[in-house]
Structure formats: C-alpha cells, structure tokens
Design an enzyme around this catalytic site. Structure first.
Site, mmCIF file in Angstrom:
data_model
loop_
_atom_site.group_PDB
_atom_site.id
_atom_site.type_symbol
_atom_site.label_atom_id
_atom_site.label_comp_id
_atom_site.label_asym_id
_atom_site.label_seq_id
_atom_site.Cartn_x
_atom_site.Cartn_y
_atom_site.Cartn_z
ATOM 1 N N ASP A 274 6.409 -59.348 -38.714
ATOM 2 C CA ASP A 274 6.782 -59.812 -37.383
ATOM 3 C C ASP A 274 5.598 -60.615 -36.843
ATOM 4 O OD1 ASP A 274 8.053 -60.349 -35.008
ATOM 5 O OD2 ASP A 274 8.698 -58.299 -34.647
HETATM 6 C C1 NOJ Z 1 8.826 -61.148 -32.338
HETATM 7 C C2 NOJ Z 1 10.109 -60.375 -32.418
HETATM 8 O O1 NOJ Z 1 9.834 -58.989 -32.480
HETATM 9 C C3 NOJ Z 1 10.977 -60.750 -33.593
HETATM 10 O O2 NOJ Z 1 12.192 -60.104 -33.495
HETATM 11 C C4 NOJ Z 1 11.131 -62.236 -33.660
HETATM 12 O O3 NOJ Z 1 11.964 -62.583 -34.730
HETATM 13 C C5 NOJ Z 1 9.766 -62.881 -33.803
HETATM 14 N N1 NOJ Z 1 8.960 -62.543 -32.640
HETATM 15 C C6 NOJ Z 1 9.847 -64.382 -33.962
HETATM 16 O O4 NOJ Z 1 10.134 -64.992 -32.769
#
Ligand code: NOJ
Length: 743
Positions: A274
């Site tokens: 993530d």
């Molecule tokens: C953080 C989020 O937790 C995740 O779900 C997302 O896909 C990513 N950022 C990318 O934006």
C-alpha cells in the site's frame, strides 16, 4: 524511435489471450536483456500527480514501472512513448488508479453494492467501469477491497462489502470478473487488485490504520477467505495492508505474502505494497531505515513498492552486498513483467481508442441506476406510506441537505466522477414527477453538518400543507473513506433536530439516509413513518431513489452490515460466537436495575445494562413494497458426507399485491465442535423476483466443503456432527431444518 516497439510487435504472440508458457518464455527473453537497474526500476510505482517533466525524466531513466493517477490519455500516451522508445529497457508502463466503485459513472459505494446481494449486476457494472477506465488509459485498478468490516466507525467500511466473509468473497470475485473480463489482454480489461491483505478492517477502535489483533484461527476463517476466493478467480494482483497484526506489519510479513499466499494458495500474480507501506515499517518500529525496510519487504514477497522509493534507493546495494539474493529480485521482476505481458502492453501500450465512447453512455448509466435501485434498503414502512402514488399523494415537500448534494452522494473515492453528471433526488423528482404531483423543496440545511435552525419554522409551515414530507439526510462524502473514521455515528449538524421539527407536524415523514456507513438511527426510525437507507448511491442515485419513492421500483436491498442501536454496541455482527453466558433478549434499561441488589435483572449474561444486546436492524434485513412468505422447507438428505452437497429447497410466495424481489438467505450453524463456532453463518443466497401471488420453490445446493473451518489442530476441515440450517429473509428469522455430516 519506433524501433523498440516494432521489435516487440514482430515478436508478438499470435493470440492476445496468451498461454502461460508463452508469457513465461517472453518474460525470460525480456529479462535476459535487463540490467540490475532496469530490474529494480520495474518494482517502483509512483504517483503521477507531480511535475510532469520530472516524471518524464524518471521514465526516460527507466526508474518507473507503474504510474498512478494520470487519467489524461494524451499524457499517458506520451509517457508510454518515452518508456518504449527512450528508456533503457523499453518496457511499457502500467497506469494504475483507485477505480473503486465506478469510474466516470460513479456506482453506489461498495457497501451499497453489497446491499443488492446481486453478483451478476455487480459484475456487469464493474465491466462498464473497466470500459470507462481503460478509455483513459488505466489498466490496473486498486479494487476490490474485501476487508471484513464490523465496525461502522471505520471510515473504510464504505469501501467494503460489509461484515460477512462469504458474501465479501462472492461479491469481490464478481468485481474481479468484471474488471478483468474474459482476458487480461483485452484492451477493455484492467488488472484487479484484491486489498488490503490482511485484517485492515479490524482496526482497534475503528480508527483507520490502527493496530489489529486478529488471532490465527479468526484470521483464517473470517479475514482470509475472500482473498483466497479472488486468488482462485485469477485476480492479477494483491495489495498489502497498512496494519500490523499481532506485531507484524503485513508488507513485511513473509508468512503471509510468501508461505500462505504463494506457497499454499499458489498465487502467481503481483503483490504491491500500500502507499508507502514498505517505508511504513519504520514508523511501525520494526525497521531502522528504508534500506532495512526494503530488505524485509522484498524478502517477505512484496514485489512492488508503492511510492516509498525504498526499493529504488536500496535494492542495488542490498544485492551487491549479498544481503538480498539476486534470485529474489528476479522473481519479483518476473511477476511484474508477466502482468505487463498478460495485459498485452507490449503489443498495445497506448490508451484504447473507440469510435463510440462508453463514458457516461446510456447503457452504462442505466446499469448504474439499476444497481443504485437494488442497493436501497427499506427499513420501515408504517401504514404503507410508501410508495407515493400520485393518486394518493398530491403535494410532496422535499427537505434536507442530501436532496441536492451532487458531490456528496457520489461517496468516497469518486475520483473521476463529475458532479455535473450526478442526478440528485430533487432533480429526478422534479424531472419525473413534477407534472403529476406538486413538489415543494426547502433544503433547510446547506450541508449535513450545518447547525442552523433558521429555516425550521418555514419548513414546518410547508410540511403542514404537504401530504407527505421526504427528508434526505446523511453524511457528506468526506465523512467516510480512508482516514475518515468517526467516534459518533449520530446524524451530524442540525439534521436530527430538523427531523424532530418535522415529526412535530402530523404530516407523514419519509426519511432517506445517504451515508457511507450504518449510522445510529434509532431515534429517527422511531419518529419517521418510513425509512430508506440509500448509502452513497453514486451518479444515478437520485433517479434510483425517485423510482423507488414513487413506486416505479420496489425496494429489494438487504443490509450487508448490522445496524447498532448505539455506538457502544460495536463491534456487532450477526455471526458472533456461542458463548458460555449467552445474551438475554431483554432490553437493557438502567431504570429497571434495583438499588443495593447483588444481581441485575439480566443475571450473569453477556448483555449490557443500558441497551439490548440485539441490533437495531440485523444483517440481511430489508423490506419490500410487497410481502413474502417462506414455507415447506425440504432437505433432500439429512445425512451427508464431506464430499457431497446439501440440497435443500423452500417455497417462496409473494403474498402481496405487486411484483417484488426477495433475497432468500441460507445459514448453517452448529453448537458443538472442536472449537467454538459462530451462532450461524451465511452459506448461500439467491435473489428471486415473483409477481403478485406467485409462488416458487427456491432450490439451494451447498457443497459440504463450504462448511469447513480451522479445527482444534488448525487444520481446515469439515467436522462431523449435527448442524442446523435456516432459510430466511434476514439473519434472525427463518425456517429451520437439521442435517448431519457423517464420514
Ligand atoms: C492508500 C489506500 O489504502 C489504498 O487502498 C489505495 O489503493 C492506495 N492508497 C493508492 O491510492
């Protein structure tokens, strides 16, 4: 300049739906020509919302494999051209985006989609989403999210399919099928990404990003199965979660990413961190610096570093010093390249073009509207105040801050939704019904947190003159979603007082909630004649609600999450365990507790003194404009072996006066096993549409293997013994039968 691309095209495989062995061979050929720098570059993913010249420079240098958040095909195509023609290895870029519930046409939030219990429609709507997104050059979508969410304080419950493991798996795989289409290589397909691996939804206190403490058996039986279902469905990628569970942040958890995911489940796709979660090991306190974090995460099995640059800056040194084996790097690169080859990026690297755009097309909007209709849950309809039939109702007063909130009704992650395309309830009601019914509109509050009572008197005056009041209340878009958790789930601003003021007037009150989560609405349920829960319903939400309010469509949604009576009941979910001190059905009531007595009226039970242990509305609950009755449950065999199926049927009768759809739900449960069991668990469901008076036998077939759980030895197995099977129209009622599993 076109040299490299031509070289690839000449090598191109005859078919786009590539065979795995051809993909592997192709990847080895590409890898044979790559330097260590080229390889490390393939593991780096960065945001595209930065200085474009800087991004071009990075692409030219070959330090970027994938770019997020660019949706202008002119820009993606130019960057792609640079990657292919000017970067050292000439490998195409992969453009990624959070395509969470729709793209330009915003669908209901996933929690709302889940309320439809309609996997076919979700698949169809997700396919449309892929059509829109791929037109903008996006080939990798960070969805579906299948975190089990049992705490409505957590803002990301909006992005989840709710509290149930089986349902999350069924609906998440529908999204995977919709996004990935028949073949990844089709230009209308996007690689899906199952997230967040794993346990992220169990954040302590419902506070986003917080620690989780999920024990191994619960992790395996509750949180992991939807991911396994997506792996089996061929989901191309998996995203790690931010949380640490029992001390280990997921992105650095080798057991999770390698032993379980790849070795046991056989996952061959890409694991992406993530956002910044590789470097996140440092604030978690398990890595000293980015070098240490990169070392731990690459060895754990995280292939792509989203935005922390830890791999880019450190892997070369880690490999040259011998701390990380070259084979580990190669394996991660291989996975990324396999995905790029499978997507057909080497043949067709540029954004798809089409003569007839799918963006906001009639059919895409129609499907979004249908899904929004099916997502609406009717929680109360006293005196059949709904539907508002023009022969009964001549004058309608519409009030409330969500009646005309084109941005807010799209909900969280509506990155590409243009609010000028949103159909709000008041717009749809005026457009479709103003000729037949007189419509007054007083917003009363400018937005859900507005505390002003200035308009109350005027609103009450208008309410007196109306035959019915429809109040649209709820939450703004930014009250739910990532990093948007709440400690109170009560209506915000003066919305509660506004409804009280309306209830003072005798006119029937219909309250429509548009929110990113279950709110605590006990008081509003009490004072309203009818309640519709519409979540954040997306672009077509207003049209869908108008269709339901005025009776064009009967509500058919069912709750995908339990509604608590108050926030103190959280976490509350239907499939809780049997305990030794089972809760009593009694209403908790402080006034009923005698003074100076040793024991409360509830005795030693797992109850609260001040509130009933039961929810306000249970999982699976939802009403319709017609009524349904279940009768005559028949089980084919009362004894089955683990490799058989349970075949059971029930008669469903539409006992009302109009057509409607019921979601028939099958739950199983058992009392005695080697480890404590949930009271009951959803194992199958079916949406059934019947005309007035129509009766149909609804048949279910559940493989006994679906009843497996991790036993006392932590082995996934079906246990012999006696089981209950309930078929109902919510999780708390229904017809019961029994069966035995024998060897
Ligand atoms: C953080 C989020 O937790 C995740 O779900 C997302 O896909 C990513 N950022 C990318 O934006």
């Amino acid at each position: 300049m076109m040299k490299k691309l031509i070289a690839f095209v000449v090598m191109a495989l005859p078919l786009f739906a590539f065979a795995q062995k051809d993909i592997d061979q192709r990847v080895e050929e590409i890898m044979a020509k790559m330097t260590i720098e080229d390889k490390i570059g393939q593991l780096n993913q960065m945001d595209g919302r930065r200085d474009l010249e800087q991004i071009k420079k990075e692409v030219r240098e070959g330090t970027l494999s994938s770019i997020m958040n660019i949706v202008d095909p002119a820009v993606t195509n130019e960057l792609q051209r640079i990657a292919i023609e000017e970067s050292p290895a000439g490998i195409p870029l992969l453009f990624a985006r959070d395509v969470v519930h729709g793209f330009n046409t915003v669908l209901p939030i996933p929690l709302g989609q889940a309320a439809s219990w309609d996997e076919e429609l979700i698949e169809k709507a997700s396919r449309n989403t892929a059509l829109e997104a791929t037109e903008r050059g996006i080939r990798w979508a960070f969805a579906p999210m299948m975190d089990i969410a049992r705490d409505a304080r957590w803002g990301r419950i909006a992005e989840s399919f709710g509290e149930d493991t089986y349902m999350a798996g069924r609906l998440a795989t529908a999204v995977v099928r919709g996004y990935q289409g028949n073949s990844l290589s089709d230009q209308t397909s996007m690689a899906a990404c199952a997230k967040h691996f794993v346990g992220y939804g169990d954040a302590e206190g419902g506070r986003d990003y917080n620690t989780t403490s999920i024990p191994p058996r619960t992790l395996r039986d509750v949180y992991l199965p939807p991911f396994k279902a997506c792996v089996d469905e061929g989901c191309a990628s998996i995203m790690t979660s931010f949380n640490d569970n029992d001390g280990l942040p997921s992105t650095g958890n080798r057991w999770l990413l390698t032993e379980l995911l790849r070795e046991q489940w056989g996952f061959e796709g890409v694991v992406v961190s993530d956002w910044g979660s590789v470097a996140g090991l440092i604030p978690h306190g398990v890595a000293y610096d980015k070098r240490d974090a990169a070392h731990q995460c690459i060895e754990a099995g995280c292939d792509v570093d989203m935005s922390s640059r830890s791999y880019l800056l450190n892997l070369k040194e880690l490999i040259e010093s011998g701390e990380v084996d070259m084979a580990v790097l190669d394996e991660a690169v291989r996975r990324v390249l396999r995905l790029k080859v499978a997507l057909g990026l080497f043949e067709q690297p540029y954004a798809r073009t089409t003569e007839k755009s799918d963006i906001y097309s009639e059919s895409v909007l129609a499907t979004a509207c249908r899904l929004a209709e099916e997502s609406v849950v009717m929680l109360k309809n006293e005196g059949e105040v709904l539907p508002l039939l023009p022969e009964k109702v001549k004058r309608v007063l519409v009030v409330g801050p969500m009646a005309d909130a084109p941005y807010d009704q799209m909900g969280t992650w509506a990155l590409d939704g243009d609010k000028t395309h949103t159909v709000t309830p008041i717009a749809a009601i005026r457009e479709d019904w103003a000729k037949k019914v007189e419509i007054d509109y007083i917003p009363c509050l400018t937005h859900p947190r507005d505390r002003s009572t200035a308009e109350f008197a005027r609103m009450q005056e208008a309410a007196r003159k109306a035959d019915v009041v429809v109040a649209f209340v709820g939450e703004e878009q930014m009250m739910s979603g990532e990093a948007h958790s709440l400690s109170s789930l009560d209506l915000q601003g003066a919305q509660g007082d506004m409804l009280e003021a309306l209830a003072e007037v005798e006119t029937p009150l219909v309250t429509v909630f548009m929110a990113g989560r279950p709110l605590t609405i006990a008081r509003q349920v009490e004072i309203s004649d009818a309640i519709l829960y519409a979540w954040h319903p997306g672009t077509m939400g207003g049209k869908a609600l108008a269709n339901i309010l005025f009776g064009e469509v009967s509500p058919s949604g069912k709750l995908p999450a339990t509604f608590p009576r108050n926030v103190g009941q959280i976490p509350i979910y239907y499939n809780h365990k049997h305990t030794s001190h089972r809760a009593k059905g009694t209403e908790g009531n402080l006034d009923s507790i005698p003074r100076e007595a040793y024991q409360s009226v509830m005795g030693h039970t797992s109850s609260y003194l001040d509130v009933a242990p039961s929810p306000l509305f249970p999982f699976g609950y939802g009403l319709s404009y017609t009524t349904f009755e279940l009768s005559d449950i028949k089980i084919e065999k009362t004894a089955v072996t683990p490799d058989e199926s349970i075949k059971v049927s029930v008669l469903l009768t539409n006992t009302g006066r109009r057509e409607g759809t019921e979601v028939v739900q099958l739950y199983t449960g058992r009392k005695t096993a080697s480890v404590t069991q949930p009271m009951k668990e959803l194992k199958e469901f079916q949406r059934v549409t019947l005309g007035a008076g129509e009766c149909r036998r609804v048949e279910f077939e559940v493989p006994v293997s679906r009843l497996a759980f991790h036993n006392r030895d932590m082995v996934l197995a079906v246990e012999e013994g006696k089981y209950t099977l309930t078929i109902g129209t919510d999780s708390q009622t229904g017809l019961k039968t029994y069966f035995k599993i024998t060897k």
